[in-house]
Write an enzyme that holds these catalytic residues in place. Structure first.
Site, short mmCIF file in Angstrom:
data_model
loop_
_atom_site.label_atom_id
_atom_site.label_comp_id
_atom_site.label_asym_id
_atom_site.label_seq_id
_atom_site.Cartn_x
_atom_site.Cartn_y
_atom_site.Cartn_z
CB CYS A 138 -1.01 0.05 1.16
SG CYS A 138 -0.19 -0.10 2.78
CG HIS A 276 -4.30 0.51 4.25
ND1 HIS A 276 -3.60 -0.59 3.48
CD2 HIS A 276 -5.15 0.88 3.45
CE1 HIS A 276 -4.00 -0.45 2.12
NE2 HIS A 276 -5.13 0.50 2.24
CG ASN A 300 -7.78 1.06 -0.18
OD1 ASN A 300 -6.60 0.72 -0.22
ND2 ASN A 300 -8.66 0.43 0.55
#
Length: 334
Positions: A138, A276, A300
């Site tokens: 990520c 994240h 995302n």
């Protein structure tokens, strides 16, 4: 520039299961497995099915309450539906960071010159949503997204850049491939390396590999980067005026992994723990401005089937909700 405290982020992909079964759900179970290309051994099938059913019940209850006005967002079954909350959280790190300090009067004063809405997607700064898979990459997706936006600002060309290049080659800056990393360490690598390849020449593999960077294939470079102080005001100004900004959040809750729409607000979300990385690509509000239903628009890296086609609206101006401003940074390109 005031330095912020930047910490390693452990990202996450998909995990495994537990037990139960309702024969009335057989067809739905099969459809879900087909949609997400899931296959299990006979023993694993029983465990996964039980977890899947528990998650389905939880989501149905949440959405029922949402229909009664209790929640401001909806949830849905997705690729994580065969994973327990515990399994999901095991992929995350619990790292304490200083709380963001918000000065409401200063925020009101500075916000006078800022637009009420911003969506960098509409201005061509944002590449399509990708899927990190089971690799904890990520941080690299968030870094690449910010560089892509600034390269577009400079050149007028939007080129998907290489996440794999960062996974394989930025370990010297403190990143650790599919295990953990931070966007600002990725920026530091690109700065020192004097280049980053495009996705086309260094494609994503979703696993660690040896560094295979070739300078003749470099498609982007940066001249520096800025680590924002942990305060939503600074993030607001940056997103309004600079472009997409890399950030990190607390994504450890079931409500986050099954989010499907609305403005996300999780009462148990931490402003002190981030685990994240995402890309902040805009902000706005739902309803009337005076309703206070403000949101950050984040990109995302879990594919387009998660959230709102891969994006999320997360509460803005709510005391650094989920730590959205705690680890924000963006690259400079002159």
């Amino acid at each position: 520039m005031t330095p912020a405290v930047f910490l390693v982020i452990l990202c996450f992909g998909v995990a495994s299961g537990a037990p139960a079964r309702d024969p009335n759900l057989d067809a739905e179970w099969q459809d879900w497995k087909t949609k997400y290309a899931k296959s299990y051994s006979p023993v694993e099938e029983e465990l996964k099915r039980a977890v899947w059913e528990e998650n389905l019940k939880m989501i149905q209850l949440h959405n029922k309450e949402n229909g009664l006005g209790k929640n401001g967002f909806t949830m849905e079954m997705n690729a994580f539906a065969d994973t327990t909350g515990e399994e999901f959280r095991k992929s995350l790190s619990d790292i304490l960071i200083p709380a963001a300090v918000t000065n409401p009067s200063a925020q009101k004063q500075v916000s006078i010159g800022l637009p009420n809405f911003k969506d960098w997607r509409k201005e061509g700064y944002v590449t399509p949503v990708r899927n990190q898979g089971k690799c904890g990459s990520c941080w690299a997706f968030a870094a690449v997204g910010a560089i892509e936006g600034q390269m577009f600002s400079k050149t007028g060309n939007l080129t998907p850049l290489s996440v794999q290049n960062l996974l394989d080659c930025s370990k010297s800056e403190g990143n650790n491939g599919c295990r953990w990393g931070t966007a600002h360490q990725a920026f530091n690598y690109v700065l020192k390396n004097k280049g980053l390849e495009a996705e086309a020449t260094y494609p994503y593999e979703g696993k660690d590999g040896p560094c295979r960077y070739h300078s003749e294939n470099a498609s982007a470079n940066i001249t520096g980067f800025v680590n924002l102080p942990p305060n939503e005001l600074y993030l607001w100004v940056a997103v309004a005026s600079i472009g997409p900004v890399s950030a990190a959040i607390d994504a450890s809750h079931d409500s986050f992994r099954f989010y499907s729409g609305g403005v996300y607000h999780e009462p148990n979300c931490s402003s002190y723990v981030v685990n994240h990385a995402v890309l902040v690509v805009g902000y706005g509000f739902e309803g009337n401005e005076t309703d206070g239903n403000n949101y950050w628009l984040i990109k995302n890296s879990w594919g387009e089937e998660w959230g709102i086609n891969g994006f999320m609206k997360i509460a803005k101006d709510r005391n650094n909700h989920c730590g959205i401003a705690s680890q924000a940074s963006f690259p400079d390109i002159f």
